[in-house]
Write a protein that holds these residues in place. Structure first.
Motif, mmCIF file in Angstrom:
data_model
loop_
_atom_site.group_PDB
_atom_site.id
_atom_site.type_symbol
_atom_site.label_atom_id
_atom_site.label_comp_id
_atom_site.label_asym_id
_atom_site.label_seq_id
_atom_site.Cartn_x
_atom_site.Cartn_y
_atom_site.Cartn_z
ATOM 1 N N ARG A 1 0.830 -1.192 0.000
ATOM 2 C CA ARG A 1 0.000 0.000 0.000
ATOM 3 C C ARG A 1 0.873 1.253 0.000
ATOM 4 N N TYR A 2 0.510 2.208 -0.815
ATOM 5 C CA TYR A 2 1.228 3.482 -0.966
ATOM 6 C C TYR A 2 2.623 3.309 -1.587
ATOM 7 N N ASP A 3 2.915 2.145 -2.132
ATOM 8 C CA ASP A 3 4.219 1.897 -2.745
ATOM 9 C C ASP A 3 4.250 2.542 -4.133
ATOM 10 N N ARG A 4 5.196 3.437 -4.360
ATOM 11 C CA ARG A 4 5.306 4.147 -5.640
ATOM 12 C C ARG A 4 6.423 3.595 -6.519
ATOM 13 N N SER A 5 6.998 2.460 -6.130
ATOM 14 C CA SER A 5 8.142 1.930 -6.870
ATOM 15 C C SER A 5 7.845 1.743 -8.348
ATOM 16 N N ILE A 6 6.720 1.105 -8.668
ATOM 17 C CA ILE A 6 6.389 0.847 -10.073
ATOM 18 C C ILE A 6 6.267 2.153 -10.842
ATOM 19 N N ASP A 7 5.610 3.151 -10.246
ATOM 20 C CA ASP A 7 5.439 4.438 -10.928
ATOM 21 C C ASP A 7 6.783 5.080 -11.245
ATOM 22 N N VAL A 8 7.715 5.023 -10.295
ATOM 23 C CA VAL A 8 9.024 5.648 -10.516
ATOM 24 C C VAL A 8 9.812 4.879 -11.566
ATOM 25 N N HIS A 9 9.786 3.553 -11.506
ATOM 26 C CA HIS A 9 10.499 2.759 -12.512
ATOM 27 C C HIS A 9 9.924 3.011 -13.911
ATOM 28 N N VAL A 10 8.607 3.110 -14.016
ATOM 29 C CA VAL A 10 7.985 3.382 -15.319
ATOM 30 C C VAL A 10 8.380 4.772 -15.816
#
Length: 230
Positions: free
Chosen positions: A190-199
């Protein structure tokens, strides 16, 4: 290789982590400052780096910046729990993943193994050894190489994994949780932005389509989609 480089100025914590990792079958080297850690990471003798953010002199963010200038070695950042700024900055600079501190040795081992499996091409993201082409994008999963219009892309292991998942399902939306499971080897927190930053990093490295759009489009409420050229 299964040699892990731990870079953390907390000598007691490093000793505990190193002991656990060795018991799990890893070779471990330790450095206690970011400058020496960056040099060791670039030596070519390690498979993965575990890098603490908070260190004197050269901190983990600056050490990562130096590493990424000439190496795509997998890097896990250790960040203070809840410190989103350091976490996002580390991912933007090319960290493969992060682990909030304090963390259990078991969690750290699980993250290391997931990234090494992916880097070696034996993770769940792998579906075929055959090269894959989607428009001007070409992927070689066995060598983990990517090209855009014949030009090599400089991708981290995580970025390659995400791009492969999206390319294999080109034309169809892929949820963030699926991307995290298949490319990061863990469920999306929850609230993990890792995928958004990698994309975001991927979009900056890829070219654009004939109409000027990025090939990776956001699908609101779902995740991302690699779109096919019309």
């Amino acid at each position: 290789m299964n040699k892990v480089l731990l870079v953390d100025d907390d000598t007691e914590l490093c000793a505990l982590q190193a002991e656990y990792l060795r018991a799990e079958g890893f070779e471990v080297a330790v450095e206690h400052d970011g400058e020496r850690g960056a040099v060791a990471a670039l030596s070519g003798t390690h498979a993965i780096v575990v890098l603490d953010v908070m260190m004197p002199r050269v901190n983990g963010v600056e050490a990562l910046r130096r590493i990424r200038q000439s190496s795509s070695i997998p890097v896990i950042m250790l960040t203070a729990r809840g410190d989103d700024i350091d976490r996002v900055l580390g991912l933007e600079l090319g960290a493969d993943d992060y682990v909030p501190k304090p963390c259990t040795p078991r969690e750290l081992v699980a993250r290391i193994r997931a990234i090494l499996r992916r880097a070696e091409g034996s993770g769940r993201v792998r579906e075929s050894h055959a090269p894959l082409s989607v428009g001007v994008l070409s992927l070689s999963p066995e060598q983990r190489r990517a090209e855009w219009a014949g030009q090599a892309l400089d991708l981290t292991s995580t970025e390659f994994g995400l791009l492969e998942v999206l390319a294999r399902q080109a034309g169809s939306p892929v949820s963030k949780n699926d991307l995290s499971e298949k490319a990061l080897g863990r469920p999306l927190a929850r609230y993990d932005r890792s995928i958004d930053v990698h994309v975001s990093n991927l979009r900056s490295k890829l070219g654009v389509l004939a109409d000027g759009r990025s090939p990776i489009q956001t699908v609101r409420g779902v995740g991302y989609q690699y779109i096919l050229e019309q």
